[in-house]
Design a protein around this motif. Structure first.
Motif, PDB file in Angstrom:
ATOM      1  N   THR A  52       0.805  -1.214   0.000  1.00 15.28           N
ATOM      2  CA  THR A  52       0.000   0.000   0.000  1.00 15.28           C
ATOM      3  C   THR A  52       0.844   1.272   0.000  1.00 15.28           C
ATOM      4  O   THR A  52       0.399   2.309  -0.461  1.00 15.28           O
ATOM      5  CB  THR A  52      -0.935   0.025   1.227  1.00 15.28           C
ATOM      6  N   ASP A  53       2.074   1.193   0.511  1.00 18.63           N
ATOM      7  CA  ASP A  53       2.939   2.368   0.588  1.00 18.63           C
ATOM      8  C   ASP A  53       4.368   1.998   0.164  1.00 18.63           C
ATOM      9  O   ASP A  53       5.281   2.026   0.975  1.00 18.63           O
ATOM     10  CB  ASP A  53       2.926   2.927   2.020  1.00 18.63           C
ATOM     11  N   PRO A  54       4.556   1.618  -1.122  1.00 15.19           N
ATOM     12  CA  PRO A  54       5.900   1.223  -1.546  1.00 15.19           C
ATOM     13  C   PRO A  54       6.852   2.411  -1.537  1.00 15.19           C
ATOM     14  O   PRO A  54       6.481   3.528  -1.898  1.00 15.19           O
ATOM     15  CB  PRO A  54       5.700   0.697  -2.964  1.00 15.19           C
ATOM     16  N   ARG A  55       8.080   2.177  -1.092  1.00  8.55           N
ATOM     17  CA  ARG A  55       9.085   3.240  -1.070  1.00  8.55           C
ATOM     18  C   ARG A  55      10.477   2.626  -1.082  1.00  8.55           C
ATOM     19  O   ARG A  55      10.656   1.462  -0.737  1.00  8.55           O
ATOM     20  CB  ARG A  55       8.896   4.137   0.133  1.00  8.55           C
ATOM     21  N   PHE A  56      11.438   3.421  -1.459  1.00  5.72           N
ATOM     22  CA  PHE A  56      12.830   2.994  -1.488  1.00  5.72           C
ATOM     23  C   PHE A  56      13.532   3.554  -0.260  1.00  5.72           C
ATOM     24  O   PHE A  56      13.370   4.708   0.086  1.00  5.72           O
ATOM     25  CB  PHE A  56      13.527   3.510  -2.754  1.00  5.72           C
ATOM     26  N   LEU A  57      14.299   2.703   0.386  1.00  4.51           N
ATOM     27  CA  LEU A  57      15.096   3.134   1.520  1.00  4.51           C
ATOM     28  C   LEU A  57      16.493   2.557   1.328  1.00  4.51           C
ATOM     29  O   LEU A  57      16.673   1.348   1.308  1.00  4.51           O
ATOM     30  CB  LEU A  57      14.479   2.637   2.834  1.00  4.51           C
ATOM     31  N   HIS A  58      17.468   3.427   1.143  1.00  4.35           N
ATOM     32  CA  HIS A  58      18.847   2.991   0.944  1.00  4.35           C
ATOM     33  C   HIS A  58      19.319   2.236   2.186  1.00  4.35           C
ATOM     34  O   HIS A  58      18.938   2.556   3.310  1.00  4.35           O
ATOM     35  CB  HIS A  58      19.739   4.205   0.679  1.00  4.35           C
ATOM     36  N   SER A  59      20.163   1.251   1.998  1.00  6.37           N
ATOM     37  CA  SER A  59      20.627   0.427   3.118  1.00  6.37           C
ATOM     38  C   SER A  59      21.350   1.257   4.184  1.00  6.37           C
ATOM     39  O   SER A  59      21.254   0.965   5.370  1.00  6.37           O
ATOM     40  CB  SER A  59      21.528  -0.704   2.620  1.00  6.37           C
ATOM     41  N   ASP A  81      20.592   4.400   4.991  1.00  2.00           N
ATOM     42  CA  ASP A  81      19.541   5.078   5.739  1.00  2.00           C
ATOM     43  C   ASP A  81      18.816   4.104   6.662  1.00  2.00           C
ATOM     44  O   ASP A  81      18.457   4.444   7.783  1.00  2.00           O
ATOM     45  CB  ASP A  81      18.535   5.735   4.795  1.00  2.00           C
ATOM     46  N   GLU A  82      18.613   2.894   6.178  1.00  2.00           N
ATOM     47  CA  GLU A  82      17.955   1.886   7.011  1.00  2.00           C
ATOM     48  C   GLU A  82      18.809   1.556   8.228  1.00  2.00           C
ATOM     49  O   GLU A  82      18.309   1.480   9.355  1.00  2.00           O
ATOM     50  CB  GLU A  82      17.695   0.611   6.203  1.00  2.00           C
ATOM     51  N   ALA A  83      20.108   1.386   8.024  1.00  2.00           N
ATOM     52  CA  ALA A  83      21.011   1.072   9.137  1.00  2.00           C
ATOM     53  C   ALA A  83      21.051   2.226  10.144  1.00  2.00           C
ATOM     54  O   ALA A  83      21.040   2.003  11.354  1.00  2.00           O
ATOM     55  CB  ALA A  83      22.409   0.784   8.610  1.00  2.00           C
ATOM     56  N   ALA A  84      21.063   3.458   9.656  1.00  2.00           N
ATOM     57  CA  ALA A  84      21.104   4.617  10.549  1.00  2.00           C
ATOM     58  C   ALA A  84      19.802   4.760  11.334  1.00  2.00           C
ATOM     59  O   ALA A  84      19.798   5.246  12.459  1.00  2.00           O
ATOM     60  CB  ALA A  84      21.375   5.893   9.748  1.00  2.00           C
ATOM     61  N   GLY A  85      18.695   4.328  10.740  1.00  2.00           N
ATOM     62  CA  GLY A  85      17.403   4.456  11.408  1.00  2.00           C
ATOM     63  C   GLY A  85      17.085   3.325  12.362  1.00  2.00           C
ATOM     64  O   GLY A  85      16.067   3.340  13.031  1.00  2.00           O
ATOM     65  N   ARG A  86      17.944   2.345  12.451  1.00  2.00           N
ATOM     66  CA  ARG A  86      17.680   1.189  13.319  1.00  2.00           C
ATOM     67  C   ARG A  86      18.221   1.408  14.732  1.00  2.00           C
ATOM     68  O   ARG A  86      18.972   0.601  15.249  1.00  2.00           O
ATOM     69  CB  ARG A  86      18.286  -0.067  12.718  1.00  2.00           C
ATOM     70  N   PRO A  92      17.539   1.608  18.814  1.00  2.00           N
ATOM     71  CA  PRO A  92      16.646   0.809  19.674  1.00  2.00           C
ATOM     72  C   PRO A  92      15.225   1.384  19.706  1.00  2.00           C
ATOM     73  O   PRO A  92      15.033   2.577  19.962  1.00  2.00           O
ATOM     74  CB  PRO A  92      17.297   0.895  21.041  1.00  2.00           C
ATOM     75  N   GLY A  93      14.244   0.550  19.369  1.00  2.00           N
ATOM     76  CA  GLY A  93      12.851   0.972  19.381  1.00  2.00           C
ATOM     77  C   GLY A  93      12.392   1.700  18.140  1.00  2.00           C
ATOM     78  O   GLY A  93      11.255   2.157  18.065  1.00  2.00           O
ATOM     79  N   ASN A  94      13.261   1.869  17.151  1.00  2.00           N
ATOM     80  CA  ASN A  94      12.921   2.591  15.934  1.00  2.00           C
ATOM     81  C   ASN A  94      12.970   1.638  14.751  1.00  2.00           C
ATOM     82  O   ASN A  94      13.932   0.921  14.554  1.00  2.00           O
ATOM     83  CB  ASN A  94      13.891   3.759  15.711  1.00  2.00           C
ATOM     84  N   ASN A  95      11.914   1.634  13.922  1.00  3.77           N
ATOM     85  CA  ASN A  95      11.890   0.848  12.693  1.00  3.77           C
ATOM     86  C   ASN A  95      11.733   1.819  11.538  1.00  3.77           C
ATOM     87  O   ASN A  95      10.673   2.437  11.387  1.00  3.77           O
ATOM     88  CB  ASN A  95      10.749  -0.163  12.718  1.00  3.77           C
ATOM     89  N   PRO A  96      12.758   1.992  10.694  1.00  4.03           N
ATOM     90  CA  PRO A  96      12.686   2.981   9.610  1.00  4.03           C
ATOM     91  C   PRO A  96      11.636   2.650   8.554  1.00  4.03           C
ATOM     92  O   PRO A  96      11.288   3.498   7.747  1.00  4.03           O
ATOM     93  CB  PRO A  96      14.089   2.956   9.009  1.00  4.03           C
ATOM     94  N   TRP A  97      11.099   1.429   8.548  1.00  3.81           N
ATOM     95  CA  TRP A  97      10.084   1.051   7.558  1.00  3.81           C
ATOM     96  C   TRP A  97       8.665   1.355   8.023  1.00  3.81           C
ATOM     97  O   TRP A  97       7.731   1.238   7.259  1.00  3.81           O
ATOM     98  CB  TRP A  97      10.210  -0.430   7.232  1.00  3.81           C
TER      99      TRP A  97
END
Length: 64
Positions: free
Chosen positions: A42-49, A51-56, A58-63
């Motif tokens: 329903t909400d497709p998006r691109f997240l560079h690896s 950015d994903e690693a930086a957003g991980r 504790p308690g945060n899910n970048p997706w």
């Protein structure tokens, strides 16, 4: 697109971006890839690896 299941190539009348968008929106009559987990997002998006690693944190899910 190469099908590992059928061992054959298929040509789709569009570019890569349109192909991926239609895959994520589940707009193909027959799923063009062997993994259907990407279909109907329903909400497709691109997240560079990076950015994903930086957003991980504790308690945060970048997706989400």
């Amino acid at each position: 697109m190469y099908s590992r299941l059928d061992l054959e190539w298929s040509v789709y009348p569009c570019g890569t971006a349109e192909f991926l968008l239609e895959l994520l929106r589940d707009e193909w009559q027959r799923c063009p890839v062997s993994d259907s987990s990407l279909q109907g997002m329903t909400d497709p998006r691109f997240l560079h690896s990076k950015d994903e690693a930086a957003g991980r944190e504790p308690g945060n899910n970048p997706w989400e």
